[in-house]
Enzyme design. Structure first.
Site, PDB file in Angstrom:
ATOM      1  N   PHE A 165       3.198   6.317  -2.024  1.00 49.13           N
ATOM      2  CA  PHE A 165       4.330   7.220  -2.215  1.00 49.13           C
ATOM      3  C   PHE A 165       4.432   7.687  -3.666  1.00 49.13           C
ATOM      4  O   PHE A 165       4.734   8.854  -3.932  1.00 49.13           O
ATOM      5  CB  PHE A 165       5.628   6.523  -1.799  1.00 49.13           C
ATOM      6  CG  PHE A 165       5.964   6.680  -0.341  1.00 49.13           C
ATOM      7  CD1 PHE A 165       4.974   6.608   0.628  1.00 49.13           C
ATOM      8  CD2 PHE A 165       7.267   6.880   0.070  1.00 49.13           C
ATOM      9  CE1 PHE A 165       5.277   6.744   1.972  1.00 49.13           C
ATOM     10  CE2 PHE A 165       7.586   7.030   1.401  1.00 49.13           C
ATOM     11  CZ  PHE A 165       6.591   6.961   2.370  1.00 49.13           C
ATOM     12  N   LEU A 166       4.182   6.778  -4.611  1.00 45.92           N
ATOM     13  CA  LEU A 166       4.237   7.160  -6.022  1.00 45.92           C
ATOM     14  C   LEU A 166       3.132   8.160  -6.354  1.00 45.92           C
ATOM     15  O   LEU A 166       3.367   9.167  -7.034  1.00 45.92           O
ATOM     16  CB  LEU A 166       4.117   5.917  -6.908  1.00 45.92           C
ATOM     17  CG  LEU A 166       5.271   4.914  -6.823  1.00 45.92           C
ATOM     18  CD1 LEU A 166       4.970   3.689  -7.675  1.00 45.92           C
ATOM     19  CD2 LEU A 166       6.589   5.551  -7.243  1.00 45.92           C
TER      20      LEU A 166
ATOM     21  N   PHE B 128      -5.946   5.477 -19.073  1.00 43.09           N
ATOM     22  CA  PHE B 128      -5.308   6.232 -17.992  1.00 43.09           C
ATOM     23  C   PHE B 128      -3.814   6.435 -18.242  1.00 43.09           C
ATOM     24  O   PHE B 128      -3.193   7.308 -17.636  1.00 43.09           O
ATOM     25  CB  PHE B 128      -5.567   5.569 -16.638  1.00 43.09           C
ATOM     26  CG  PHE B 128      -4.605   4.464 -16.262  1.00 43.09           C
ATOM     27  CD1 PHE B 128      -3.463   4.744 -15.527  1.00 43.09           C
ATOM     28  CD2 PHE B 128      -4.853   3.143 -16.624  1.00 43.09           C
ATOM     29  CE1 PHE B 128      -2.586   3.726 -15.160  1.00 43.09           C
ATOM     30  CE2 PHE B 128      -3.978   2.128 -16.271  1.00 43.09           C
ATOM     31  CZ  PHE B 128      -2.832   2.416 -15.538  1.00 43.09           C
ATOM     32  N   LYS B 129      -3.233   5.663 -19.138  1.00 50.78           N
ATOM     33  CA  LYS B 129      -1.855   5.868 -19.571  1.00 50.78           C
ATOM     34  C   LYS B 129      -1.700   5.230 -20.949  1.00 50.78           C
ATOM     35  O   LYS B 129      -2.571   4.482 -21.404  1.00 50.78           O
ATOM     36  CB  LYS B 129      -0.852   5.269 -18.584  1.00 50.78           C
ATOM     37  CG  LYS B 129      -0.899   3.744 -18.479  1.00 50.78           C
ATOM     38  CD  LYS B 129       0.166   3.229 -17.527  1.00 50.78           C
ATOM     39  CE  LYS B 129       0.143   1.700 -17.452  1.00 50.78           C
ATOM     40  NZ  LYS B 129       1.219   1.195 -16.537  1.00 50.78           N
TER      41      LYS B 129
ATOM     42  N   LEU C 214       0.825  -1.204   0.000  1.00 44.60           N
ATOM     43  CA  LEU C 214       0.000   0.000   0.000  1.00 44.60           C
ATOM     44  C   LEU C 214       0.861   1.256   0.000  1.00 44.60           C
ATOM     45  O   LEU C 214       0.594   2.206  -0.737  1.00 44.60           O
ATOM     46  CB  LEU C 214      -0.916   0.015   1.224  1.00 44.60           C
ATOM     47  CG  LEU C 214      -1.905  -1.143   1.390  1.00 44.60           C
ATOM     48  CD1 LEU C 214      -2.750  -0.928   2.642  1.00 44.60           C
ATOM     49  CD2 LEU C 214      -2.798  -1.286   0.170  1.00 44.60           C
TER      50      LEU C 214
ATOM     51  N   ARG D 131      -0.803  16.458 -20.907  1.00 42.51           N
ATOM     52  CA  ARG D 131       0.289  15.505 -20.678  1.00 42.51           C
ATOM     53  C   ARG D 131       1.668  16.082 -20.987  1.00 42.51           C
ATOM     54  O   ARG D 131       2.678  15.384 -20.878  1.00 42.51           O
ATOM     55  CB  ARG D 131       0.054  14.248 -21.525  1.00 42.51           C
ATOM     56  CG  ARG D 131      -1.150  13.429 -21.086  1.00 42.51           C
ATOM     57  CD  ARG D 131      -0.928  12.775 -19.732  1.00 42.51           C
ATOM     58  NE  ARG D 131      -2.087  12.012 -19.289  1.00 42.51           N
ATOM     59  CZ  ARG D 131      -2.097  11.224 -18.217  1.00 42.51           C
ATOM     60  NH1 ARG D 131      -1.002  11.108 -17.474  1.00 42.51           N
ATOM     61  NH2 ARG D 131      -3.178  10.569 -17.872  1.00 42.51           N
TER      62      ARG D 131
ATOM     63  N   CYS E 255      -4.784   0.951  -9.117  1.00 38.07           N
ATOM     64  CA  CYS E 255      -4.011   0.727  -7.892  1.00 38.07           C
ATOM     65  C   CYS E 255      -3.868   1.940  -6.988  1.00 38.07           C
ATOM     66  O   CYS E 255      -4.077   1.834  -5.772  1.00 38.07           O
ATOM     67  CB  CYS E 255      -2.609   0.214  -8.263  1.00 38.07           C
ATOM     68  SG  CYS E 255      -2.614  -1.433  -9.018  1.00 38.07           S
ATOM     69  N   PHE E 256      -3.486   3.083  -7.541  1.00 44.99           N
ATOM     70  CA  PHE E 256      -3.106   4.205  -6.683  1.00 44.99           C
ATOM     71  C   PHE E 256      -4.220   4.620  -5.733  1.00 44.99           C
ATOM     72  O   PHE E 256      -4.043   4.665  -4.520  1.00 44.99           O
ATOM     73  CB  PHE E 256      -2.667   5.389  -7.540  1.00 44.99           C
ATOM     74  CG  PHE E 256      -1.272   5.277  -8.096  1.00 44.99           C
ATOM     75  CD1 PHE E 256      -0.513   4.129  -7.899  1.00 44.99           C
ATOM     76  CD2 PHE E 256      -0.709   6.316  -8.814  1.00 44.99           C
ATOM     77  CE1 PHE E 256       0.771   4.016  -8.408  1.00 44.99           C
ATOM     78  CE2 PHE E 256       0.577   6.221  -9.314  1.00 44.99           C
ATOM     79  CZ  PHE E 256       1.311   5.070  -9.116  1.00 44.99           C
ATOM     80  N   GLN E 257      -5.387   4.958  -6.296  1.00 42.96           N
ATOM     81  CA  GLN E 257      -6.464   5.443  -5.433  1.00 42.96           C
ATOM     82  C   GLN E 257      -6.960   4.353  -4.499  1.00 42.96           C
ATOM     83  O   GLN E 257      -7.202   4.611  -3.317  1.00 42.96           O
ATOM     84  CB  GLN E 257      -7.620   5.988  -6.274  1.00 42.96           C
ATOM     85  CG  GLN E 257      -8.798   6.472  -5.438  1.00 42.96           C
ATOM     86  CD  GLN E 257      -9.682   7.455  -6.165  1.00 42.96           C
ATOM     87  OE1 GLN E 257      -9.217   8.455  -6.693  1.00 42.96           O
ATOM     88  NE2 GLN E 257     -10.976   7.176  -6.206  1.00 42.96           N
TER      89      GLN E 257
END
Length: 302
Positions: A54-55, A166-167, A49, A273, A104-106
């Site tokens: 952190f990223l 998203f990317k 997590l 971007r 993942c991030f959120q």
């Protein structure tokens, strides 16, 4: 596979330690032993997590600075380069953008927030929730910039959305920033034409309904307001504004003179971007707005 590390968590009992070492011996066949870490269960869970938190924190940090750059005349790319050359900080994940997305991030930050709240650490929870709040602010700020630049209204105007994933190099639309910009502009009455080389229309609508609550059942004439295109130049033909929301490599080499000639005037381009040559675009005739970049008319002497 070439991982930075392999993390194995287990119970700190004789049985748990033995199981962990058994798994270590499997990975050690192709991963150097010093890159295989063993921890207790909580350490392994939190490490996953925290790594993503952190990223995401780095992305939100530089995005917060992008807003300050636009107000002061600083250039966020120059700041990213200067800060990234500090060996203590490094240059990874310091590229300002319309925001982070993905599965993942959120999710991992919200799990971290939940754990902090569960153990009565409200200040810690608020700190990490701030990373998500900043990400939401950046997406909303981009949408507001589009509307404000186009004379405070996009009602009935054609807006081209270049990139929905998203990317780049994926068709993944989970929590994609593009979706939130589309939602905002749709609510403002814009006619949206979306081009993405990999995203399927049904996936776009599925995520839009799940995350934003917008679907054909509750939004009349949705298909009239949102068109998906198979050709990027068709998506831009007759458009009042172009929004670059995914960093697809093909967008760097588009014939922007051809796009400009086909657009309504004045022709606006919003780079979410930072992948375009903004000086060259202005020379073509575009009104260019880019995240974290100084407006040359507002800061001509900077």
């Amino acid at each position: 596979m070439n991982p930075d590390r392999v993390l194995i968590g287990g119970q700190q009992t004789p049985e748990g330690l033995k199981a962990a070492e058994t798994l270590v011996s499997v990975y050690a066949n192709w991963i150097p032993r010093e890159q295989i870490l063993t921890t207790n269960l909580w350490s392994s869970e939190l490490s996953k997590l925290v790594a993503n938190a952190f990223l995401a924190q780095r992305v939100s940090s530089i995005n917060s600075i992008s807003a300050l750059c636009e107000s002061t005349g600083a250039d966020v790319s120059e700041i990213s380069r200067a800060v990234g050359m500090d060996a203590r900080i490094g240059k990874r994940f310091l590229q300002s953008s319309v925001g982070f997305g993905g599965s993942c991030f959120q999710k991992d930050i919200l799990n971290l927030v939940y754990l902090c709240e569960t153990y009565g650490l409200q200040e810690c929870a608020d700190y990490w929730r701030g990373v998500i709040n900043m990400n939401d602010f950046q997406k909303r700020r981009f949408s507001e910039k589009v509307v404000a630049a186009m004379f405070n209204t996009v009602t009935g105007k054609k807006i081209s959305i270049l990139g929905y994933a998203f990317k780049k190099d994926t068709g993944d639309v989970r929590e994609t920033p593009s979706m939130f910009v589309v939602r905002d502009l749709l609510q403002e009455g814009a006619r949206l034409h979306i081009y993405d080389p990999q995203v399927k229309r049904e996936d776009m609508w599925s995520e839009m309904s799940y995350t934003c609550g917008i679907n054909h059942d509750n939004t009349p004439r949705l298909d009239e307001s949102v068109t998906t295109e198979d050709d990027v130049y068709e998506a831009c033909d007759g458009s009042h504004g172009v929004c670059i929301l995914t960093e697809w490599d093909e967008f760097k080499t588009l014939d922007f003179k051809k796009i400009y000639d086909s657009m309504a005037k004045p022709a606006f381009l919003f780079d979410g971007r930072l992948i375009c040559d903004h000086k060259a675009l202005r020379e073509i005739g575009f009104e260019v707005y880019a995240i974290g970049k100084p407006d040359p008319f507002k800061f001509s002497g900077v």
